[in-house]
Design a protein around this motif. Structure first.
Motif, PDB file in Angstrom:
ATOM      1  N   THR A 254       0.844  -1.186   0.000  1.00 35.33           N
ATOM      2  CA  THR A 254       0.000   0.000   0.000  1.00 35.33           C
ATOM      3  C   THR A 254       0.882   1.238   0.000  1.00 35.33           C
ATOM      4  N   TYR A 255       0.439   2.312  -0.609  1.00 31.47           N
ATOM      5  CA  TYR A 255       1.244   3.536  -0.600  1.00 31.47           C
ATOM      6  C   TYR A 255       0.422   4.763  -0.221  1.00 31.47           C
ATOM      7  N   VAL A 256       1.119   5.777   0.275  1.00 23.04           N
ATOM      8  CA  VAL A 256       0.609   7.141   0.385  1.00 23.04           C
ATOM      9  C   VAL A 256       1.648   8.001  -0.315  1.00 23.04           C
ATOM     10  N   ALA A 257       1.289   8.492  -1.498  1.00 23.28           N
ATOM     11  CA  ALA A 257       2.263   9.119  -2.383  1.00 23.28           C
ATOM     12  C   ALA A 257       1.931  10.580  -2.634  1.00 23.28           C
TER      13      ALA A 257
ATOM     14  N   PHE B 185      -7.203   6.329 -21.471  1.00 23.47           N
ATOM     15  CA  PHE B 185      -7.898   6.058 -22.732  1.00 23.47           C
ATOM     16  C   PHE B 185      -7.212   4.937 -23.504  1.00 23.47           C
ATOM     17  N   LYS B 186      -6.082   4.454 -23.009  1.00 28.41           N
ATOM     18  CA  LYS B 186      -5.417   3.301 -23.610  1.00 28.41           C
ATOM     19  C   LYS B 186      -5.714   2.016 -22.849  1.00 28.41           C
ATOM     20  N   LEU B 187      -6.670   2.092 -21.922  1.00 28.75           N
ATOM     21  CA  LEU B 187      -7.022   0.937 -21.104  1.00 28.75           C
ATOM     22  C   LEU B 187      -8.388   0.407 -21.496  1.00 28.75           C
ATOM     23  N   ALA B 188      -8.597  -0.878 -21.231  1.00 28.92           N
ATOM     24  CA  ALA B 188      -9.894  -1.494 -21.498  1.00 28.92           C
ATOM     25  C   ALA B 188     -10.796  -1.431 -20.265  1.00 28.92           C
ATOM     26  N   GLU B 189     -10.200  -1.182 -19.098  1.00 34.18           N
ATOM     27  CA  GLU B 189     -10.974  -1.073 -17.853  1.00 34.18           C
ATOM     28  C   GLU B 189     -10.499   0.137 -17.069  1.00 34.18           C
ATOM     29  N   SER B 190     -11.393   0.745 -16.328  1.00 31.95           N
ATOM     30  CA  SER B 190     -11.027   1.886 -15.501  1.00 31.95           C
ATOM     31  C   SER B 190     -10.107   1.446 -14.378  1.00 31.95           C
ATOM     32  N   ARG B 191      -9.242   2.330 -13.970  1.00 31.41           N
ATOM     33  CA  ARG B 191      -8.386   2.041 -12.824  1.00 31.41           C
ATOM     34  C   ARG B 191      -9.228   1.964 -11.557  1.00 31.41           C
ATOM     35  N   PRO B 192      -8.741   1.234 -10.565  1.00 36.82           N
ATOM     36  CA  PRO B 192      -9.500   1.158  -9.307  1.00 36.82           C
ATOM     37  C   PRO B 192      -9.500   2.496  -8.576  1.00 36.82           C
ATOM     38  N   GLU B 193     -10.487   2.691  -7.736  1.00 37.68           N
ATOM     39  CA  GLU B 193     -10.555   3.909  -6.933  1.00 37.68           C
ATOM     40  C   GLU B 193      -9.453   3.913  -5.880  1.00 37.68           C
ATOM     41  N   GLU B 194      -9.002   5.085  -5.528  1.00 43.51           N
ATOM     42  CA  GLU B 194      -8.081   5.264  -4.407  1.00 43.51           C
ATOM     43  C   GLU B 194      -8.378   6.600  -3.740  1.00 43.51           C
ATOM     44  N   TRP B 195      -7.740   6.826  -2.612  1.00 47.60           N
ATOM     45  CA  TRP B 195      -7.976   8.063  -1.877  1.00 47.60           C
ATOM     46  C   TRP B 195      -7.152   9.206  -2.454  1.00 47.60           C
TER      47      TRP B 195
ATOM     48  N   SER C 284      -3.526   7.579  -2.340  1.00 46.41           N
ATOM     49  CA  SER C 284      -3.270   6.449  -1.444  1.00 46.41           C
ATOM     50  C   SER C 284      -4.158   5.268  -1.787  1.00 46.41           C
ATOM     51  N   THR C 285      -3.541   4.087  -1.759  1.00 45.91           N
ATOM     52  CA  THR C 285      -4.278   2.837  -1.944  1.00 45.91           C
ATOM     53  C   THR C 285      -4.667   2.227  -0.601  1.00 45.91           C
ATOM     54  N   ALA C 286      -4.669   3.036   0.447  1.00 43.07           N
ATOM     55  CA  ALA C 286      -5.120   2.552   1.758  1.00 43.07           C
ATOM     56  C   ALA C 286      -6.560   2.063   1.653  1.00 43.07           C
ATOM     57  N   PRO C 287      -6.973   1.150   2.536  1.00 44.17           N
ATOM     58  CA  PRO C 287      -8.334   0.592   2.455  1.00 44.17           C
ATOM     59  C   PRO C 287      -9.412   1.683   2.467  1.00 44.17           C
ATOM     60  N   LYS C 288     -10.520   1.366   1.839  1.00 43.46           N
ATOM     61  CA  LYS C 288     -11.631   2.325   1.749  1.00 43.46           C
ATOM     62  C   LYS C 288     -12.156   2.703   3.127  1.00 43.46           C
ATOM     63  N   ASN C 289     -12.060   1.764   4.081  1.00 38.48           N
ATOM     64  CA  ASN C 289     -12.615   2.018   5.411  1.00 38.48           C
ATOM     65  C   ASN C 289     -11.607   2.630   6.386  1.00 38.48           C
ATOM     66  N   ILE C 290     -10.447   3.062   5.906  1.00 45.76           N
ATOM     67  CA  ILE C 290      -9.467   3.688   6.798  1.00 45.76           C
ATOM     68  C   ILE C 290     -10.042   4.981   7.357  1.00 45.76           C
ATOM     69  N   SER C 291      -9.749   5.274   8.616  1.00 44.88           N
ATOM     70  CA  SER C 291     -10.272   6.504   9.206  1.00 44.88           C
ATOM     71  C   SER C 291      -9.554   7.716   8.625  1.00 44.88           C
ATOM     72  N   PHE C 292     -10.234   8.846   8.658  1.00 45.71           N
ATOM     73  CA  PHE C 292      -9.671  10.087   8.120  1.00 45.71           C
ATOM     74  C   PHE C 292      -8.369  10.427   8.846  1.00 45.71           C
ATOM     75  N   ARG C 293      -8.393  10.381  10.159  1.00 42.44           N
ATOM     76  CA  ARG C 293      -7.205  10.748  10.935  1.00 42.44           C
ATOM     77  C   ARG C 293      -6.047   9.787  10.670  1.00 42.44           C
ATOM     78  N   ARG C 294      -6.349   8.509  10.534  1.00 43.96           N
ATOM     79  CA  ARG C 294      -5.283   7.541  10.275  1.00 43.96           C
ATOM     80  C   ARG C 294      -4.622   7.810   8.930  1.00 43.96           C
TER      81      ARG C 294
END
Length: 479
Positions: free
Chosen positions: A225-228, A311-321, A339-349
């Motif tokens: 997972t990253y926060v970039a 536009f060079k992809l056949a599927e949309s990229r996954p959602e991230e924060w 960030s690819t952190a989980p969808k349910n991660i808390s805002f503060r975290r």
């Protein structure tokens, strides 16, 4: 009481160095190893070989100078084995305060005056905040809220160096070292850390690395997972928007698969998205205690899809924060992260993780100010990395000793006095011969004066004077 603490620290330092001796190879390397680590923690102004020889062996400076010079510049001991031993001894002390939370990738620059030191070129130097003559090294650190430790460290070779075999030969660059971008070096370090089974954490990186979409994709492929950090012109699809499906098949040729954009379906920059958010999207969040008051700012977060060349992809990229910081009083947002952190991660975290990258800034500040990471004056590849490895080893001991230092730690009585060394100091006798015997060392290639102190002080909380004194080597090295 203070004498007892000093004795305990001295014995722990001796045990720590013995641990390093166990992986250094020949027994005759034990003394220069101990003396070099001692010199790095002594309170002398510079931590290059000559001043360290004077403070560690004032009665035989010339011989000590030659011994340390050979040990760091030509010693055929393994940086990887020493760093692994440092990690084994120091990481448990860090993990006593919680599990590893982050893997931080970054680089640091060392301004140089000459042009013969390995890897030196005109390039961006973070210490100066501009392009200048310098060396740059890429590192990976393991961190939690208590401390961090560099576990991988490698010099970046610009293309002008990597393509010049004669320069590489003169500076002793191994033949298997080829040109790699900083992003490629960072990715190699991450792959190594995964293969080595190091405790996993979220990969943290600033916009210099995070804005590279290929690097982010490669990190995801490693199941990390990253926060970039990203730049404000990065384009994304806000919630509820996206590409148009592929055209309907006409019955001729191959069926269309690629997604499309049209006049009504266009991504937006993260800055544009941030400026359009309602007031209710913004929250003031505190992420840690500062030296004077809690550190806090205004943040918003949104689920998005990255739009770059999709536009060079056949599927949309996954959602991230998408995390955005807009401090009170600023005209516009100042920082953005994906960030690819989980969808349910808390805002503060999520904010905590993004802001934990300050640890690498502290690493470099203390490595340079406390143990002389930028003071190496040699030209060679081996010496550059040996010096950095021993600086990390000394820094690791300081990390492991933090629990023993009182808040306003006093200086201990049984301290070896530091020698006063003038800027023009030259060892005599055999050390002069050593200059000829070791031509890879040259004062013309000495680092330029450290101009980062004031910038660092403005950018982050610095160690208070008493704490720095308590953590200086005189606490640990006595006679």
């Amino acid at each position: 009481m203070d004498h007892r603490r000093a004795d305990d620290s001295e014995s722990r330092f001796a045990a720590y160095v013995e641990g390093l001796v166990s992986v250094i190879g020949h027994a005759d390397r034990a003394r220069p190893l101990r003396d070099y680590c001692m010199g790095l923690m002594m309170p002398c102004e510079r931590k290059s070989v000559e001043p360290m020889a004077a403070v560690t062996a004032p009665a035989r400076v010339a011989a000590q100078h030659q011994s340390l010079l050979h040990f760091v510049g030509e010693g055929r001991w393994s940086d990887e084995k020493v760093l692994a031993k440092v990690r084994a001894m120091v990481l448990p002390a860090i993990q006593q305060h919680g599990p590893v939370e982050a893997w931080i990738i970054d680089d640091t620059g060392f301004p140089k005056q000459g042009r013969h030191s390995v890897g030196v070129a005109r390039q961006y130097c973070g210490q100066l905040g501009k392009e200048d003559n310098c060396q740059v090294a890429v590192s990976l650190s393991l961190a939690n809220g208590h401390a961090s430790l560099p576990v991988a460290y490698r010099l970046y070779l610009p293309q002008e160096w990597a393509m010049n075999r004669e320069r590489l030969r003169k500076t002793g660059v191994p033949e298997d070292i080829a040109f790699m971008t900083k992003h490629e070096i960072a990715l190699e370090q991450l792959r190594w850390a995964c293969e080595a089974g190091l405790p996993r954490g979220v990969v943290l990186m600033d916009a210099g690395y995070g804005n590279n979409s290929d690097l982010r994709a490669d990190i995801t492929a490693l199941e990390l997972t990253y926060v970039a950090g990203i730049q404000s012109n990065t384009t994304v699809w806000p919630p509820g928007t996206g590409l148009v499906p592929a055209k309907k098949w006409s019955g001729r040729g191959r069926p269309p698969k690629l997604l499309r954009r049209d006049a009504k379906h266009q991504p937006v920059s993260v800055k544009e998205l941030a400026l359009g958010l309602p007031k209710s999207a913004w929250r003031t969040i505190k992420w840690r205690e500062g030296t004077a008051e809690p550190l806090s700012s205004r943040f918003a977060r949104v689920r998005v899809r990255v739009a770059r060349r999709d536009f060079k992809l056949a599927e949309s990229r996954p959602e991230e924060w998408l995390l955005i910081e807009w401090p009170e009083g600023e005209k516009e947002p100042t920082k953005y992260w994906l960030s690819t952190a989980p969808k349910n991660i808390s805002f503060r975290r999520l904010v905590d993780l993004a802001k934990l990258r300050w640890r690498i800034e502290r690493d470099y500040q203390e490595l340079k100010q406390e143990v002389g990471l930028g003071h190496f004056e040699g030209r060679g590849w081996r010496g550059f990395h040996h010096h950095a490895t021993l600086c990390i080893a000394a820094y690791g001991f300081l990390i492991s000793e933090r629990e023993t230092i009182p808040p306003s730690g006093p200086r201990f009585a049984r301290v070896r006095p530091a020698s006063a060394i003038s800027g023009g100091y030259r060892p005599r006798g055999s050390a002069a011969a050593a200059r000829t015997a070791h031509p890879e060392f040259d004062r013309h290639d000495a680092p330029t004066a450290d101009r980062s102190s004031r910038q660092d002080a403005a950018a982050m909380p610095v160690l208070c004077r008493a704490d720095r004194k308590a953590r200086a080597a005189e606490k640990f090295v006595t006679q």
